[in-house]
Structures are given as structure tokens and as C-alpha cells.
Design an enzyme around this catalytic site. Structure first.
Site, PDB file in Angstrom:
ATOM      1  N   ASP A  47      -5.361  -2.721  -3.151  1.00  0.00           N
ATOM      2  CA  ASP A  47      -4.159  -2.633  -2.273  1.00  0.00           C
ATOM      3  C   ASP A  47      -3.590  -3.779  -1.712  1.00  0.00           C
ATOM      4  O   ASP A  47      -4.563  -4.706  -1.326  1.00  0.00           O
ATOM      5  CB  ASP A  47      -5.283  -1.877  -1.009  1.00  0.00           C
TER       6      ASP A  47
ATOM      7  N   SER B 250       0.995  -1.112   0.079  1.00  0.00           N
ATOM      8  CA  SER B 250       0.114  -0.043   0.008  1.00  0.00           C
ATOM      9  C   SER B 250       0.826   1.261   0.085  1.00  0.00           C
ATOM     10  O   SER B 250       1.618   1.503  -0.946  1.00  0.00           O
ATOM     11  CB  SER B 250      -0.922  -0.023   1.071  1.00  0.00           C
TER      12      SER B 250
END
Length: 742
Positions: A342, A62
């Protein structure tokens, strides 16, 4: 000296996901590169340690993927100090040494301030106003693409002066974790019917690049080198970000530029927080899945035969970018396309990837004895604390359908992130192969509960104001300096260090109120030159009501376009329901929910510059409390007010607040009385709710208007009555009805 310089400590960086708190991780990396560079400048001076420290691998999830991917590129350019340190102390600027990384994390991403004229800010409607626009995320993701292009082009503009850094590996491995929504199929053969097997699908994916031209240090990784990394040389970066646009690539599909476009896309994919930011279309070459190196304690030759079971006629992406049915052989040339989000959803802390990437003989673990360690993992985590454990969980009999639905996604994510092998590794107290850098903020010598300014709103709050990101970048630099000065040490007989010229801890004077690491140990990285000077961190930042009002207004302006588009996409009954709900009651409900969710978090974390709220604890110094007790009571009082402001219930009780905040009942009652005295809350026992005993004292945040003080169901009927011209009925100063009370 030549013999001492042959001694090397290898470092792998693991960066956790953190959303806007990536500014903190970026600050840590900024100072680390400064310290290594200042040491390199003075290497031949008397008394300076001659051993080397080499960054050989970096993996991120992320926001950590953005920091590691962009940070390693920025490090290739080398430190370029910006701003005077005294100016930074006055709060007028900030000192940093990697301007491309600073710009990408501090200057550009913002809810309200446009990163670029054409793309706007994260809450702008640029992405929704285009012809044929679809709702792909709650936030405008277009600025992130330009930020990525600018960060890479910023390094490329200095390409003629790039000199490979001795503290970076000549074959630097960069990993970004991804969540592959398409998945990668595998099949396990069993005895019996050989035509079938047990099928599985892996959604935890990754991208792997091998950067050359950034460093000059020699390093070989048996585990990572066989993992089919995509080669990328920093000198092939184009100097103009426009050359990395889709239009430029379509006109001139240069192989090197395509690699860097994919590098950006993989980076953004890892940071594409689900729902908040848009998913990304990415692809991985087929060979990256054939015999992939898995971070498992098995010999490498055992992994050679692990192949995905791709279908005979898979969907492939052609040179024009369109998807079509192809052959299995085409996967190797065209790549395997998938929508990704993500990487932190399934692997938010990729330290196991780094640990294996720097092993000399995998799966043999890196030496952990402080007297012998030479391969170290440095993990940078803005949110290292474990998820909250509910000590008063609902029983199965009390758990309703929506309770199960609400908990399933966090359950899946947390279980996917669980790493039992690392628990076993951590059983030994003398481990010196794993190190953690995480936020530690002090005020008047006392450790503060809220370490980073970007931590509010689950990590998205840093996009609210640039001062939040500036503070956390500086705090990251400060924490890294403290880490290197006090903690990052090895044994005094470790032959991988220059023991003839040891630098011992602490390298900087210690504040006795803050404690410190082991004294007299040999530091791995000496602090020299500018790295030895104090790192200044600005005061704790706050925003005012004007900023909050602007945030709500911009969020609602985006919602006015987003909701109708979403209703159009849903079609049928679902689309009609969304559109009707928005018109009848959702508009006001969402506006008040945004306002009070943000305000509650700002108040709890002492980040709201309202004179009345800032005076909440003015009476506490007169109660004879000690410094630590005063800090605890002050924080508790802000949490009580935050509990009133939050939108979890229309009214709160003392018992409900005590249960939620795990605090003393008498203190909670006193704090509520203080809120009433300041006009921040009111008390009533005239609320209709069959579940609450008559006469129960109920509390509410006073500035909330009657229209905002409603549950969703009551809002619906109020909105319907207003639509047909009927008045809303009130009794005893509050609206009549069944209100939610906790």
C-alpha cells in the site's frame, strides 16, 4: 472566441487512500468528467465560457491510485451514461457516466458476491485452495487482478471510437505511490574518508506513467517530463482482458501489453493494504531512480546528480521472471524488482506530487492569488479528518510493552505522511491553488457525522454490501456537483477565465439549511446540460442480520483453511502454538470478535436494519429536543450501544463509556437504561474482578451468549475444560473469573 479558448486553467488531481471508500472518489471523478464533457459539447453556444480546463496530472495512493489510474483510462473513452436518473432515485440503479470505473468500484469488489467465477469474492478461498498455496493475505486478492484487466480491456473495446478529449492533456502524467519493501539505497558523502558515506534507505516509492492518446490539450511539465515516465498509448490496450494474463504474456511478450500489465500491477500494489491484501511483485526501470524529480523546493538541475547507490551485483529479474544475481548495468534493461504494498502507508495524500507536476517553473510555487491562479490542485479525500488525538494519553510509567508495540506502526505511518511544507503553504488564507472535495451528507438539512457508507471497519466496510458502494458513488457525484456549483471559483479579474461570458456562483439553487460558498464569484467549470440536472443520492443504506451472519460464516470458512496453512508456514513452536490455539479457543473467539466488531460499527453508524435497534431513539422526540439536539442525542445513544457491543471489554461501566465517548454522564446513564428497557443490555454487580469496587454497576450487551462473553485467557481454560469433559463454572448469571471491565 478563439482568444478566449486560448485561456486555460490546468488541474492536477490528487486522490487519497480510502480502501472501499474509493467508490466515493470514483463518483467525484465520474461527475467531473461529465461536467467537462457537457461543457465541451456546448462550447460554441452563445453565453458559454470559452476558456479551457485541462487535467494534466493525476496522482493517487492506495484506493486513490486505483481511481486515478483506472479513471484516467476510463475518461479516455469519454462519458457513456448508464441508467435513468429517475430509476436511480427509486433505489433500483444508479446514474454514472464512466461505466468501466463504476464496474471496477461498485459492481465487482465484494466480501460475499464473486466478482468472477474463477476468482470468487474477497472472502472466498479460491487463493487458498490451489496446489502449493501460501497465506499471503487475510483476504482473497485474486478478484482484484481480474478487475484491473477488465477495466483496461473495457476501454480498449471502444478503442476504434476513442477521440482524444480536449480537457485531458496529450501527455497525461499518472502517478501511483508505492511502499517499496526492498527499499532504494542512497549514500551521502561527507568530508573526511571519501570511501565511505552516510547510508540511507528510501521505502517511499512511486510508479510514473505518461498516457498519450487520451487527450489533445497541449501541456508541458518541466518537473514531470524529466522524471523518466513510462510511455503508454491508450490505443495499444488489448480488447480482451485475457490478453493481459500471465499466460498470454508468456506466450507472446508484446512490449505494449507488458506495459499495461505493469500498469495494472503498480495500481494493485499501491492498493495492497498491508496484511489485508497481498503484496505485489513489481519493478521499476533503473532510470526512474536516476536524477528523480523530488517534490522539494530546490532547482531541477540540483536533482540531476542524485543517484541511488545500488550494489555492484544486485539481484535482477530475468525475461522468465526469475530473480538472479546480475550486474549493475542489467538494472537498466531488466528493471529493479521489489515486493510492494500500500502506497498510502507512507504517502496517503500525494498532493505535493501533483502540485510540482503542474508547476510552470519549479520550484516556483503555483500562483495562489485568486486574481491570477491558473494551476490548481484538486484533492479528493474520503477521510480528510486528522487521526484522533488522545487527550488522556498514558504516561510513560503507565505505558506497557504491548502499548508501545501497538502504537509504533501508526506512529511511523502518520509521521511519514506529515508534510510541513504544505503547512507553511497553507498559512495564507487567500490561497486559491489547492482545493478539497470530501464527503458531506445531509439528512433533512442537517450535516451527518457519518458521511460515507463505506467508512465502517476502517474503510473495509464498503465491501460488505453493494448498496454501500452505490450510495457513496452517488454521493461523490453529488458532492462534486455542489463543489463546482458553489466553491470552485477564482477572482473576478482573473484573466485566465472568460470574463466576457462568466458563469457566477451559485450555479444551482442553495438549500439555506446547508449554507454555501461565496456568491457572485466566477465559476471555473460551468454546469451545463446533464451536469446541471439534480444529482440524486439513494437513502442511507443498511444491512440486516442475515447479511451479518453470512459475513461471519464466510469469514470463518476462510479462516478454517487459512489458519492451518499459516501454522504450516510458521513451522516449529510458533506453528504448533497457532494450531493449538485455534483448536482450543481462537476459533470461537475470532468468530465472536468479527461478529461484534462489525455489529458495533454498524450500530454506531446507523447502518444496521434491526427493528429493535432502529427503535433505540423512538422516545427522544417526546423530550422536546430541537432538531440538532435530537440528532446529537440519537447519535450518542447509538454510540453507547456500540460501546456495549464492541469487544474491547467483557463489561462496561458508566465511567468508562463517558471517558471513551466524551459524553455527559447523565446522558450515558439514561441511554444505558433505554438499552436495558429494550432488552438490548443487562446490568449486574455480580462479576468477579479485583480491580472493580464491590457493587459497581456493570453493563453488557444482552444478546451476547455466555460462551462469547469471555476474555482470551478465560476462553482458553473454558476450551480446555470442554476438551476434557469438565463443565464451565458460572455464578450469578455470568461466568466466574477475572473479566475485563472498562
Amino acid at each position: 472566441m478563439d482568444d478566449e479558448q486560448s485561456k486555460t486553467i490546468t488541474i492536477g488531481l490528487a486522490m487519497s487512500g480510502a480502501i472501499s471508500a474509493g467508490a466515493y472518489s470514483a463518483g467525484v471523478l465520474d461527475f467531473l468528467i461529465e461536467a467537462l464533457d457537457e461543457w465541451e459539447k456546448r462550447r460554441d453556444q452563445p453565453g458559454v465560457p470559452g476558456h479551457r480546463v485541462v487535467i494534466a496530472a493525476a496522482a493517487g495512493a492506495s484506493a486513490g491510485a486505483i481511481t486515478s489510474a483506472m479513471g484516467m483510462i476510463a475518461a479516455a473513452r469519454g462519458p457513456l451514461p448508464r441508467h435513468d436518473r429517475t430509476v436511480a432515485a427509486a433505489g433500483k440503479g444508479t446514474f454514472h457516466t464512466l461505466p468501466d470505473l463504476y464496474r471496477a468500484w461498485v459492481d465487482r469488489p465484494d466480501f460475499l458476491q464473486p466478482a468472477f467465477p474463477k476468482t470468487g469474492a474477497l472472502l472466498d478461498t479460491t487463493d487458498l485452495a490451489r496446489d502449493g498455496a501460501k497465506v499471503v493475505s487475510l483476504l482473497n486478492s485474486l478478484p482484484l487482478e481480474e478487475i484491473g484487466r477488465e477495466a483496461l480491456a473495457g476501454v480498449a473495446s471502444g478503442a476504434p471510437t476513442i477521440v482524444p478529449r480536449p480537457y485531458l492533456s496529450s501527455s497525461l502524467h499518472v502517478y501511483m505511490t508505492l511502499t517499496n519493501l526492498r527499499g532504494v539505497p542512497y549514500q551521502i558523502a561527507f568530508d573526511g574518508d571519501v570511501s565511505s558515506g552516510y547510508g540511507m534507505m528510501s521505502h517511499g516509492d512511486r510508479a510514473h506513467y505518461q498516457l498519450s492518446g487520451a487527450g489533445s490539450a497541449t501541456f508541458a511539465s518541466p518537473w514531470a517530463d524529466r522524471d523518466h515516465p513510462v510511455p503508454a498509448h491508450v490505443t495499444t490496450l488489448p480488447p480482451d482482458p485475457r490478453l493481459l494474463s500471465d499466460e498470454a504474456i508468456a506466450q507472446s511478450p508484446d512490449t505494449d501489453r507488458i506495459t499495461w500489465v505493469q500498469y495494472i500491477e503498480h495500481t494493485l500494489c499501491s492498493g495492497a493494504f498491508p496484511i489485508g491484501l497481498s503484496a505485489r511483485d513489481v519493478s521499476n526501470p533503473k532510470e526512474s531512480y536516476i536524477g528523480r524529480s523530488w517534490p522539494l523546493p530546490v532547482p531541477l538541475d540540483r536533482m540531476t546528480g542524485i543517484h541511488p547507490s545500488f550494489p555492484a551485483s544486485p539481484i535482477v529479474r530475468g525475461p522468465d521472471g526469475e530473480r538472479r544475481e546480475g550486474t549493475n548495468e542489467q538494472l537498466g534493461t531488466m528493471g529493479i524488482p521489489f515486493a510492494g504494498v500500500d502506497g498510502g502507508a507512507l504517502d496517503n495524500d500525494p498532493f505535493q506530487i501533483v502540485r510540482y507536476a503542474i508547476m510552470s517553473d519549479p520550484p516556483t510555487p503555483n500562483e495562489s492569488d485568486p486574481a491570477k491562479s491558473d494551476r490548481l490542485v484538486m484533492m479528493i479525500s474520503p477521510f480528510p479528518d486528522p487521526p484522533a488525538y488522545d487527550a488522556d494519553d498514558l504516561s510513560a510509567r503507565e505505558t506497557g510493552l504491548m502499548d508501545v508495540v501497538r502504537r509504533l506502526l501508526p506512529t511511523f505511518m502518520q509521521n511519514a505522511r506529515f508534510k510541513p511544507e504544505e503547512l507553511v503553504q497553507a498559512l495564507h488564507a487567500d490561497k486559491a491553488s489547492r482545493w478539497l472535495v470530501s464527503p458531506r451528507r445531509y439528512d433533512d438539512g442537517r450535516l451527518q457525522e457519518a458521511g460515507i457508507a463505506c467508512g465502517l471497519l476502517g474503510g473495509f466496510g464498503g465491501f460488505l454490501d453493494i448498496e454501500f458502494r452505490r450510495h457513496d458513488y452517488e454521493l461523490g457525484r453529488k458532492n462534486c456537483q455542489d463543489f463546482l456549483a458553489k466553491w470552485f471559483t477564482l477572482g473576478e479579474t482573473n484573466g485566465n477565465l472568460d470574463l466576457e461570458n462568466p458563469i457566477r456562483t451559485p450555479q444551482r439553487p442553495l438549500d439555506p439549511r446547508r449554507g454555501g460558498g461565496p456568491a457572485g464569484k466566477v465559476a471555473v467549470i460551468p454546469l451545463l446540460g446533464t451536469a446541471a440536472e439534480p444529482v440524486l443520492v439513494r437513502d442511507w443504506p443498511r444491512v440486516d442480520r442475515n447479511r451479518l451472519d453470512e459475513l461471519v460464516a464466510r469469514a470463518m470458512a476462510r479462516a478454517e483453511l487459512l489458519i492451518p496453512l499459516l501454522a504450516k508456514q510458521l513451522r516449529g513452536v510458533a506453528g504448533v502454538a497457532v494450531k493449538a490455539g485455534w483448536s482450543l479457543f481462537l476459533r470461537d473467539k475470532i468468530a465472536s470478535s468479527i461478529r461484534y466488531a462489525v455489529l458495533a460499527d454498524l450500530v454506531r453508524r446507523d447502518q444496521f436494519a434491526d427493528p429493535l435497534i432502529l427503535s433505540l431513539d423512538d422516545d427522544l422526540p417526546g423530550k422536546g429536543l430541537s432538531g440538532d439536539e435530537l440528532e446529537r442525542r440519537s447519535a450518542g445513544r447509538r454510540k453507547v450501544l456500540g460501546a456495549l457491543i464492541g469487544t474491547g471489554a467483557d463489561f462496561r461501566t458508566v465511567a468508562g463509556i463517558v471517558k471513551d465517548l466524551l459524553m455527559d454522564e447523565a446522558e450515558a446513564a439514561e441511554d444505558l437504561e433505554r438499552c436495558i428497557a429494550l432488552g438490548l443490555a443487562y446490568r449486574t454487580d455480580k462479576v468477579g474482578n479485583s480491580k472493580v469496587a464491590k457493587g459497581t454497576q456493570l453493563y453488557c450487551y444482552k444478546p451476547r451468549t455466555p460462551a462469547e462473553l469471555t476474555s482470551v485467557v478465560s476462553s482458553f481454560w473454558s476450551g480446555l475444560k470442554e476438551a476434557v469433559g469438565a463443565p464451565v463454572r458460572w455464578t450469578q448469571g455470568v461466568p466466574a473469573g477475572e473479566w475485563s471491565i472498562d
